[in-house]
Design a protein around this motif. Structure first.
Motif, PDB file in Angstrom:
ATOM      1  N   CYS A  76       0.821  -1.211   0.000  1.00  0.00           N
ATOM      2  CA  CYS A  76       0.000   0.000   0.000  1.00  0.00           C
ATOM      3  C   CYS A  76       0.857   1.264   0.000  1.00  0.00           C
ATOM      4  O   CYS A  76       0.623   2.192  -0.785  1.00  0.00           O
ATOM      5  CB  CYS A  76      -0.921  -0.013   1.216  1.00  0.00           C
ATOM      6  SG  CYS A  76      -2.146   1.333   1.232  1.00  0.00           S
ATOM      7  N   PHE A 107      -4.009   0.604  -5.790  1.00  0.00           N
ATOM      8  CA  PHE A 107      -4.390   1.145  -4.486  1.00  0.00           C
ATOM      9  C   PHE A 107      -5.699   0.510  -4.010  1.00  0.00           C
ATOM     10  O   PHE A 107      -5.814   0.071  -2.864  1.00  0.00           O
ATOM     11  CB  PHE A 107      -4.534   2.662  -4.567  1.00  0.00           C
ATOM     12  CG  PHE A 107      -5.021   3.292  -3.294  1.00  0.00           C
ATOM     13  CD1 PHE A 107      -4.176   3.433  -2.211  1.00  0.00           C
ATOM     14  CD2 PHE A 107      -6.331   3.725  -3.163  1.00  0.00           C
ATOM     15  CE1 PHE A 107      -4.617   3.996  -1.015  1.00  0.00           C
ATOM     16  CE2 PHE A 107      -6.785   4.292  -1.987  1.00  0.00           C
ATOM     17  CZ  PHE A 107      -5.924   4.429  -0.911  1.00  0.00           C
ATOM     18  N   LEU A 110      -5.248  -3.344  -3.129  1.00  0.00           N
ATOM     19  CA  LEU A 110      -4.645  -3.616  -1.823  1.00  0.00           C
ATOM     20  C   LEU A 110      -5.563  -3.192  -0.679  1.00  0.00           C
ATOM     21  O   LEU A 110      -5.672  -3.893   0.333  1.00  0.00           O
ATOM     22  CB  LEU A 110      -3.295  -2.899  -1.731  1.00  0.00           C
ATOM     23  CG  LEU A 110      -2.231  -3.410  -2.719  1.00  0.00           C
ATOM     24  CD1 LEU A 110      -1.038  -2.474  -2.752  1.00  0.00           C
ATOM     25  CD2 LEU A 110      -1.791  -4.818  -2.363  1.00  0.00           C
ATOM     26  N   ALA A 111      -6.229  -2.037  -0.844  1.00  0.00           N
ATOM     27  CA  ALA A 111      -7.158  -1.586   0.204  1.00  0.00           C
ATOM     28  C   ALA A 111      -8.331  -2.548   0.340  1.00  0.00           C
ATOM     29  O   ALA A 111      -8.810  -2.810   1.450  1.00  0.00           O
ATOM     30  CB  ALA A 111      -7.662  -0.180  -0.119  1.00  0.00           C
ATOM     31  N   ASP A 114      -7.312  -5.550   2.281  1.00  0.00           N
ATOM     32  CA  ASP A 114      -7.256  -5.144   3.686  1.00  0.00           C
ATOM     33  C   ASP A 114      -8.620  -5.285   4.347  1.00  0.00           C
ATOM     34  O   ASP A 114      -8.728  -5.775   5.484  1.00  0.00           O
ATOM     35  CB  ASP A 114      -6.784  -3.691   3.796  1.00  0.00           C
ATOM     36  CG  ASP A 114      -5.484  -3.569   4.573  1.00  0.00           C
ATOM     37  OD1 ASP A 114      -5.251  -4.409   5.455  1.00  0.00           O
ATOM     38  OD2 ASP A 114      -4.702  -2.641   4.299  1.00  0.00           O
ATOM     39  N   THR A 282      -2.433   5.916   3.775  1.00  0.00           N
ATOM     40  CA  THR A 282      -1.369   5.268   3.011  1.00  0.00           C
ATOM     41  C   THR A 282      -0.007   5.293   3.690  1.00  0.00           C
ATOM     42  O   THR A 282       0.895   4.571   3.262  1.00  0.00           O
ATOM     43  CB  THR A 282      -1.227   5.940   1.624  1.00  0.00           C
ATOM     44  OG1 THR A 282      -0.823   7.309   1.796  1.00  0.00           O
ATOM     45  CG2 THR A 282      -2.548   5.910   0.866  1.00  0.00           C
TER      46      THR A 282
END
Length: 315
Positions: A76, A107, A110-111, A114, A282
Protein backbone atom coordinates in the motif's frame (compact mmCIF):
# COMPACT_ATOMS: atom_id res chain seq x y z
CA UNK A 1 -7.02 2.48 -22.53
CA UNK A 2 -6.78 6.08 -23.68
CA UNK A 3 -9.10 8.82 -22.41
CA UNK A 4 -11.98 9.80 -24.66
CA UNK A 5 -12.06 13.20 -26.27
CA UNK A 6 -14.00 15.89 -24.53
CA UNK A 7 -16.55 18.28 -25.94
CA UNK A 8 -13.79 20.50 -27.31
CA UNK A 9 -12.16 17.58 -29.11
CA UNK A 10 -9.08 17.53 -26.82
CA UNK A 11 -8.36 14.53 -24.60
CA UNK A 12 -6.08 14.77 -21.58
CA UNK A 13 -3.15 12.32 -21.77
CA UNK A 14 -1.57 13.28 -18.45
CA UNK A 15 -2.44 14.79 -15.09
CA UNK A 16 -0.52 17.09 -12.77
CA UNK A 17 -0.32 15.90 -9.17
CA UNK A 18 -0.11 19.04 -7.02
CA UNK A 19 1.32 17.03 -4.12
CA UNK A 20 1.30 18.00 -0.46
CA UNK A 21 3.09 21.35 -0.61
CA UNK A 22 3.77 23.78 -3.44
CA UNK A 23 6.28 25.89 -1.49
CA UNK A 24 9.75 24.97 -2.76
CA UNK A 25 11.37 25.56 0.63
CA UNK A 26 9.17 22.93 2.30
CA UNK A 27 9.62 20.23 -0.31
CA UNK A 28 13.01 18.95 1.02
CA UNK A 29 11.49 18.65 4.49
CA UNK A 30 8.52 16.70 3.12
CA UNK A 31 10.89 14.47 1.12
CA UNK A 32 12.98 13.59 4.19
CA UNK A 33 9.90 12.94 6.39
CA UNK A 34 8.20 10.67 3.86
CA UNK A 35 11.40 8.84 2.98
CA UNK A 36 11.90 8.15 6.69
CA UNK A 37 8.26 7.01 7.04
CA UNK A 38 8.61 4.74 4.02
CA UNK A 39 11.80 3.10 5.29
CA UNK A 40 10.35 2.64 8.78
CA UNK A 41 7.13 1.14 7.38
CA UNK A 42 8.87 -1.29 5.04
CA UNK A 43 11.45 -2.24 7.68
CA UNK A 44 8.86 -2.65 10.44
CA UNK A 45 6.47 -4.76 8.39
CA UNK A 46 9.21 -6.96 6.93
CA UNK A 47 10.56 -7.47 10.46
CA UNK A 48 7.13 -8.61 11.65
CA UNK A 49 6.90 -10.96 8.65
CA UNK A 50 10.37 -12.38 9.37
CA UNK A 51 9.49 -12.86 13.05
CA UNK A 52 6.35 -14.79 12.11
CA UNK A 53 8.31 -17.02 9.75
CA UNK A 54 11.13 -17.90 12.18
CA UNK A 55 9.20 -18.17 15.46
CA UNK A 56 7.31 -21.49 15.92
CA UNK A 57 5.04 -19.91 18.54
CA UNK A 58 3.73 -17.54 15.87
CA UNK A 59 2.76 -20.30 13.43
CA UNK A 60 -0.93 -19.81 14.21
CA UNK A 61 -3.89 -18.55 12.10
CA UNK A 62 -3.85 -15.12 13.78
CA UNK A 63 -0.22 -14.51 12.83
CA UNK A 64 -0.74 -16.02 9.38
CA UNK A 65 -3.26 -13.25 8.72
CA UNK A 66 -0.97 -10.69 10.36
CA UNK A 67 1.85 -11.71 8.02
CA UNK A 68 -0.46 -11.15 5.06
CA UNK A 69 -1.43 -7.77 6.51
CA UNK A 70 2.25 -6.81 6.72
CA UNK A 71 2.69 -7.63 3.02
CA UNK A 72 -0.34 -5.48 2.21
CA UNK A 73 1.01 -2.56 4.25
CA UNK A 74 4.30 -2.66 2.33
CA UNK A 75 2.38 -2.80 -0.94
CA UNK A 76 0.00 0.00 0.00
CA UNK A 77 2.70 2.50 0.91
CA UNK A 78 4.80 1.43 -2.11
CA UNK A 79 1.94 2.28 -4.49
CA UNK A 80 1.83 5.94 -3.43
CA UNK A 81 4.94 7.17 -1.60
CA UNK A 82 7.82 6.25 -3.99
CA UNK A 83 6.13 8.08 -6.88
CA UNK A 84 5.65 11.12 -4.64
CA UNK A 85 9.31 11.00 -3.52
CA UNK A 86 10.41 10.77 -7.17
CA UNK A 87 8.26 13.79 -7.99
CA UNK A 88 9.82 15.81 -5.16
CA UNK A 89 13.34 14.74 -6.05
CA UNK A 90 13.16 15.49 -9.77
CA UNK A 91 10.52 18.27 -9.59
CA UNK A 92 8.31 16.36 -12.02
CA UNK A 93 4.65 16.46 -11.12
CA UNK A 94 3.08 15.08 -14.29
CA UNK A 95 1.73 11.55 -14.44
CA UNK A 96 0.38 9.89 -17.57
CA UNK A 97 -3.26 8.87 -17.84
CA UNK A 98 -2.29 5.19 -17.96
CA UNK A 99 0.05 5.49 -14.96
CA UNK A 100 -2.70 7.25 -13.01
CA UNK A 101 -5.17 4.43 -13.73
CA UNK A 102 -2.54 1.83 -12.81
CA UNK A 103 -1.87 3.50 -9.46
CA UNK A 104 -5.59 3.77 -8.77
CA UNK A 105 -6.13 0.08 -9.60
CA UNK A 106 -3.39 -1.22 -7.30
CA UNK A 107 -4.39 1.15 -4.49
CA UNK A 108 -7.99 -0.14 -4.52
CA UNK A 109 -6.80 -3.74 -4.97
CA UNK A 110 -4.65 -3.62 -1.82
CA UNK A 111 -7.16 -1.59 0.20
CA UNK A 112 -9.88 -4.07 -0.75
CA UNK A 113 -7.81 -7.04 0.43
CA UNK A 114 -7.26 -5.14 3.69
CA UNK A 115 -11.04 -4.90 4.20
CA UNK A 116 -11.56 -8.64 3.92
CA UNK A 117 -8.38 -9.61 5.74
CA UNK A 118 -9.35 -7.56 8.79
CA UNK A 119 -12.71 -9.34 8.69
CA UNK A 120 -11.00 -12.73 8.55
CA UNK A 121 -8.93 -11.74 11.59
CA UNK A 122 -12.11 -10.81 13.48
CA UNK A 123 -13.62 -14.20 12.56
CA UNK A 124 -10.44 -15.89 13.80
CA UNK A 125 -10.78 -14.14 17.19
CA UNK A 126 -14.47 -15.12 17.35
CA UNK A 127 -13.65 -18.79 16.80
CA UNK A 128 -10.67 -18.77 19.20
CA UNK A 129 -12.63 -17.22 22.08
CA UNK A 130 -16.23 -18.32 21.46
CA UNK A 131 -15.64 -21.74 19.83
CA UNK A 132 -12.31 -22.94 21.28
CA UNK A 133 -13.16 -26.66 21.05
CA UNK A 134 -13.74 -26.53 17.29
CA UNK A 135 -11.21 -23.77 16.54
CA UNK A 136 -8.55 -26.01 14.96
CA UNK A 137 -11.18 -27.59 12.71
CA UNK A 138 -12.87 -24.40 11.53
CA UNK A 139 -9.61 -22.44 11.12
CA UNK A 140 -7.30 -25.01 9.57
CA UNK A 141 -4.71 -24.18 6.90
CA UNK A 142 -7.15 -24.84 4.04
CA UNK A 143 -9.70 -22.40 5.48
CA UNK A 144 -6.98 -19.77 6.02
CA UNK A 145 -5.81 -20.02 2.42
CA UNK A 146 -9.36 -19.92 1.08
CA UNK A 147 -10.07 -16.74 3.05
CA UNK A 148 -6.94 -15.07 1.66
CA UNK A 149 -7.67 -16.15 -1.94
CA UNK A 150 -11.29 -14.96 -1.71
CA UNK A 151 -10.08 -11.63 -0.30
CA UNK A 152 -7.70 -11.08 -3.22
CA UNK A 153 -10.31 -12.16 -5.78
CA UNK A 154 -13.08 -9.88 -4.48
CA UNK A 155 -10.68 -6.94 -4.19
CA UNK A 156 -9.45 -7.55 -7.76
CA UNK A 157 -13.02 -7.45 -9.12
CA UNK A 158 -13.73 -4.25 -7.18
CA UNK A 159 -10.54 -2.49 -8.34
CA UNK A 160 -11.01 -3.58 -11.96
CA UNK A 161 -14.63 -2.39 -11.95
CA UNK A 162 -13.68 1.09 -10.73
CA UNK A 163 -10.79 1.34 -13.19
CA UNK A 164 -12.92 0.36 -16.19
CA UNK A 165 -15.75 2.67 -15.09
CA UNK A 166 -13.30 5.57 -14.88
CA UNK A 167 -12.26 5.05 -18.51
CA UNK A 168 -15.83 5.90 -19.58
CA UNK A 169 -15.41 9.47 -18.33
CA UNK A 170 -14.20 12.35 -20.50
CA UNK A 171 -11.24 14.43 -19.27
CA UNK A 172 -10.79 17.62 -21.28
CA UNK A 173 -9.41 20.00 -18.64
CA UNK A 174 -8.43 21.10 -16.05
CA UNK A 175 -5.86 18.40 -15.29
CA UNK A 176 -4.50 19.41 -11.86
CA UNK A 177 -5.15 16.69 -9.26
CA UNK A 178 -5.13 18.28 -5.80
CA UNK A 179 -3.54 15.25 -4.15
CA UNK A 180 -0.26 13.32 -4.02
CA UNK A 181 -1.68 10.20 -5.71
CA UNK A 182 -4.50 9.34 -8.12
CA UNK A 183 -7.79 8.44 -6.48
CA UNK A 184 -11.43 8.44 -7.51
CA UNK A 185 -12.87 11.48 -5.65
CA UNK A 186 -10.19 13.83 -7.01
CA UNK A 187 -10.48 12.48 -10.58
CA UNK A 188 -14.27 12.79 -10.49
CA UNK A 189 -13.81 16.52 -9.89
CA UNK A 190 -11.80 16.84 -13.13
CA UNK A 191 -14.23 15.03 -15.42
CA UNK A 192 -16.11 17.11 -18.00
CA UNK A 193 -18.81 14.44 -18.25
CA UNK A 194 -21.34 13.33 -15.66
CA UNK A 195 -19.89 11.26 -12.81
CA UNK A 196 -23.25 10.42 -11.26
CA UNK A 197 -23.15 6.74 -12.27
CA UNK A 198 -19.52 6.44 -11.17
CA UNK A 199 -20.30 7.92 -7.78
CA UNK A 200 -23.29 5.61 -7.40
CA UNK A 201 -21.06 2.66 -8.29
CA UNK A 202 -18.45 3.78 -5.77
CA UNK A 203 -21.10 4.07 -3.06
CA UNK A 204 -22.60 0.65 -3.84
CA UNK A 205 -19.28 -1.18 -4.01
CA UNK A 206 -18.00 0.64 -0.91
CA UNK A 207 -21.03 -0.68 0.95
CA UNK A 208 -20.20 -4.23 -0.17
CA UNK A 209 -16.43 -3.90 0.35
CA UNK A 210 -16.50 -1.97 3.62
CA UNK A 211 -20.06 -1.95 5.00
CA UNK A 212 -20.54 -5.72 5.02
CA UNK A 213 -17.10 -6.39 6.61
CA UNK A 214 -17.80 -3.78 9.32
CA UNK A 215 -21.10 -5.49 10.17
CA UNK A 216 -19.34 -8.87 10.39
CA UNK A 217 -16.51 -7.44 12.51
CA UNK A 218 -18.92 -5.73 14.92
CA UNK A 219 -21.06 -8.89 15.17
CA UNK A 220 -17.97 -11.00 15.87
CA UNK A 221 -16.80 -8.70 18.65
CA UNK A 222 -20.23 -8.52 20.25
CA UNK A 223 -20.06 -12.29 20.67
CA UNK A 224 -16.41 -12.05 21.80
CA UNK A 225 -17.25 -9.42 24.42
CA UNK A 226 -20.14 -11.51 25.74
CA UNK A 227 -17.91 -14.59 25.98
CA UNK A 228 -15.07 -12.71 27.69
CA UNK A 229 -17.38 -11.13 30.26
CA UNK A 230 -18.48 -14.63 31.27
CA UNK A 231 -14.89 -15.49 32.25
CA UNK A 232 -14.68 -15.34 36.04
CA UNK A 233 -10.96 -14.66 36.31
CA UNK A 234 -9.92 -11.01 35.85
CA UNK A 235 -6.58 -12.20 34.50
CA UNK A 236 -8.38 -14.44 32.01
CA UNK A 237 -10.55 -11.57 30.80
CA UNK A 238 -7.52 -9.32 30.45
CA UNK A 239 -5.64 -11.94 28.41
CA UNK A 240 -8.63 -12.54 26.12
CA UNK A 241 -9.22 -8.83 25.49
CA UNK A 242 -5.50 -8.20 24.89
CA UNK A 243 -5.57 -10.46 21.84
CA UNK A 244 -8.37 -8.33 20.36
CA UNK A 245 -7.26 -4.80 21.29
CA UNK A 246 -4.58 -4.50 18.60
CA UNK A 247 -6.92 -5.68 15.87
CA UNK A 248 -9.70 -3.30 16.95
CA UNK A 249 -7.25 -0.38 16.93
CA UNK A 250 -6.16 -1.15 13.36
CA UNK A 251 -9.79 -1.61 12.27
CA UNK A 252 -10.74 1.77 13.76
CA UNK A 253 -7.92 3.62 11.97
CA UNK A 254 -8.47 1.86 8.64
CA UNK A 255 -12.24 2.21 8.39
CA UNK A 256 -12.37 5.62 10.03
CA UNK A 257 -10.10 7.22 7.46
CA UNK A 258 -11.70 5.27 4.60
CA UNK A 259 -15.22 6.45 5.39
CA UNK A 260 -14.01 10.04 5.74
CA UNK A 261 -12.33 9.86 2.31
CA UNK A 262 -15.12 8.36 0.21
CA UNK A 263 -18.32 9.58 1.81
CA UNK A 264 -17.73 13.25 0.87
CA UNK A 265 -17.67 13.10 -2.91
CA UNK A 266 -17.91 16.30 -4.93
CA UNK A 267 -16.45 18.57 -2.26
CA UNK A 268 -13.69 20.62 -3.87
CA UNK A 269 -13.15 22.55 -0.64
CA UNK A 270 -12.36 19.31 1.17
CA UNK A 271 -9.40 18.43 -1.08
CA UNK A 272 -6.74 19.80 1.28
CA UNK A 273 -8.28 17.86 4.16
CA UNK A 274 -8.33 14.76 1.94
CA UNK A 275 -4.54 15.01 1.66
CA UNK A 276 -4.30 14.61 5.43
CA UNK A 277 -6.68 11.64 5.34
CA UNK A 278 -4.63 10.20 2.48
CA UNK A 279 -1.49 10.43 4.62
CA UNK A 280 -3.28 8.59 7.44
CA UNK A 281 -4.51 5.92 5.01
CA UNK A 282 -1.37 5.27 3.01
CA UNK A 283 1.48 6.24 5.36
CA UNK A 284 0.59 6.51 9.05
CA UNK A 285 -1.62 3.42 9.28
CA UNK A 286 0.87 1.00 7.58
CA UNK A 287 3.67 2.50 9.69
CA UNK A 288 1.78 2.07 12.98
CA UNK A 289 0.46 -1.46 12.38
CA UNK A 290 3.72 -3.28 13.30
CA UNK A 291 4.02 -1.17 16.45
CA UNK A 292 0.36 -1.74 17.41
CA UNK A 293 0.61 -5.51 17.02
CA UNK A 294 3.97 -5.92 18.75
CA UNK A 295 3.69 -3.33 21.52
CA UNK A 296 2.40 -5.66 24.24
CA UNK A 297 3.13 -9.04 22.67
CA UNK A 298 6.05 -10.85 24.34
CA UNK A 299 6.09 -13.60 21.69
CA UNK A 300 6.57 -11.03 18.91
CA UNK A 301 9.20 -9.19 21.00
CA UNK A 302 11.16 -12.39 21.48
CA UNK A 303 10.88 -13.34 17.81
CA UNK A 304 12.05 -9.88 16.71
CA UNK A 305 15.08 -10.14 18.99
CA UNK A 306 15.98 -13.47 17.46
CA UNK A 307 15.58 -12.06 13.94
CA UNK A 308 17.86 -9.12 14.76
CA UNK A 309 20.50 -11.26 16.51
CA UNK A 310 20.36 -14.11 14.01
CA UNK A 311 19.35 -16.68 16.61
CA UNK A 312 16.66 -19.27 15.91
CA UNK A 313 14.52 -21.40 18.17
CA UNK A 314 13.92 -25.09 17.65
CA UNK A 315 10.41 -26.39 16.94
Amino acid sequence: MDPESGANGTAITEFILLGLVETLGLQPVVFVLFLFAYLVTVGGNLSILAAILVEPKLHTPMYFFLGNLSVLDVGCISVTVPSMLTSLLFHKRTVSYRACLTQLFFFHQLAGVDCFLLTAMAYDRFLAICRPLTYSTHMNQTVQRILVVVSWTCAFINALTHTIALTTLNFCGPKEVNHFYCDLPQLFQLSCSSTQLNELLLFALSFLMAGAPVVLIVTSYIHVAAAVLRIRSAEGRKKAFSTCGSHLTVVGIFYGTGVFSYMRLGSVEASDKDKGIGILNTVISPMLNPLIYSLRNPDVHGALRRVLTGKRTLE
